[in-house]
Enzyme design. Structure first.
Site, PDB file in Angstrom:
ATOM      1  N   HIS A  22       0.685  -1.173  -0.046  1.00  0.00           N
ATOM      2  CA  HIS A  22      -0.090  -0.091  -0.024  1.00  0.00           C
ATOM      3  C   HIS A  22       1.155   1.105  -0.153  1.00  0.00           C
ATOM      4  O   HIS A  22       1.707   1.632   0.911  1.00  0.00           O
ATOM      5  CB  HIS A  22      -0.837  -0.268   0.979  1.00  0.00           C
ATOM      6  CG  HIS A  22      -0.488  -0.385   2.905  1.00  0.00           C
ATOM      7  ND1 HIS A  22      -0.237   0.994   3.105  1.00  0.00           N
ATOM      8  CD2 HIS A  22      -0.007  -0.920   3.189  1.00  0.00           C
ATOM      9  CE1 HIS A  22       0.573   0.601   4.728  1.00  0.00           C
ATOM     10  NE2 HIS A  22       0.900  -0.531   4.329  1.00  0.00           N
ATOM     11  N   ASP A  30       2.108   5.458 -21.989  1.00  0.00           N
ATOM     12  CA  ASP A  30       1.933   5.670 -23.559  1.00  0.00           C
ATOM     13  C   ASP A  30       3.307   5.135 -24.019  1.00  0.00           C
ATOM     14  O   ASP A  30       3.887   5.066 -23.477  1.00  0.00           O
ATOM     15  CB  ASP A  30       1.016   7.307 -24.397  1.00  0.00           C
ATOM     16  CG  ASP A  30       2.515   7.857 -23.629  1.00  0.00           C
ATOM     17  OD1 ASP A  30       3.345   8.124 -24.337  1.00  0.00           O
ATOM     18  OD2 ASP A  30       1.917   9.579 -23.483  1.00  0.00           O
ATOM     19  N   ARG A 107       4.443  18.160 -16.274  1.00  0.00           N
ATOM     20  CA  ARG A 107       5.635  17.023 -16.769  1.00  0.00           C
ATOM     21  C   ARG A 107       6.702  16.611 -15.912  1.00  0.00           C
ATOM     22  O   ARG A 107       6.500  15.961 -15.588  1.00  0.00           O
ATOM     23  CB  ARG A 107       5.759  17.548 -18.393  1.00  0.00           C
ATOM     24  CG  ARG A 107       6.671  16.734 -19.064  1.00  0.00           C
ATOM     25  CD  ARG A 107       7.298  17.090 -20.497  1.00  0.00           C
ATOM     26  NE  ARG A 107       8.447  17.816 -20.794  1.00  0.00           N
ATOM     27  CZ  ARG A 107       8.559  17.893 -21.670  1.00  0.00           C
ATOM     28  NH1 ARG A 107       8.097  17.723 -22.415  1.00  0.00           N
ATOM     29  NH2 ARG A 107       9.619  19.273 -22.002  1.00  0.00           N
TER      30      ARG A 107
END
Length: 140
Positions: A22, A30, A107
């Site tokens: 956990h 991608d 990003r």
């Protein structure tokens, strides 16, 4: 052979999902994500879409309920997001329970999280900003 486990989940991915504790994080990326240069364990899932893999793993994977469990990359200034990408991911993740909110981070913050992730799964996803981070929770 194991029953009820999607054939889209490779033995390596199944092992990683089982080994995660956990609070551990996994990224489904991608095809263009710089996974190998970021450091953690990389699993290849070429030819598969992120949404198909999310749909396959969510019956096996408890999302964290104490911290935001879903993170995606925000668009770079001047760029746009395709809202259908997040919609596909939300649909896939809501098979077992309502999908929690997806947090967007820039990003470079996403890359920093990726460096600390338990693993990164590179898919064949070609959608721009098609990366999603999942934080594992405690099984009920």
């Amino acid at each position: 052979m194991l029953k009820t486990i999607s054939p889209l989940i490779s033995p390596t991915l199944l092992k990683v999902l089982a080994e995660m504790g956990h609070g551990d994080e996994i990224i489904f990326s991608d095809a263009h994500f710089p996974a190998h240069s970021l450091g953690p364990q990389v699993i290849r899932a070429d030819g598969l879409s992120v949404s198909d893999l999310l749909r396959a793993i969510i019956p096996l994977f408890e999302l964290d309920s104490y911290a935001p469990p879903l993170v995606m990359m925000a668009a770079v200034e001047g760029d746009t997001l395709d809202p259908s990408v997040e919609a596909r991911y939300r649909d896939a993740l809501s098979l077992e329970a309502p999908c929690p909110d997806i947090v967007r981070i820039d990003r470079y913050a996403f890359y920093e999280r990726a460096q600390k992730a338990f693993a990164i799964v590179i898919t064949g996803e070609c959608a721009k900003y098609g990366n999603i981070l999942l934080k594992k929770g405690v099984t009920p």
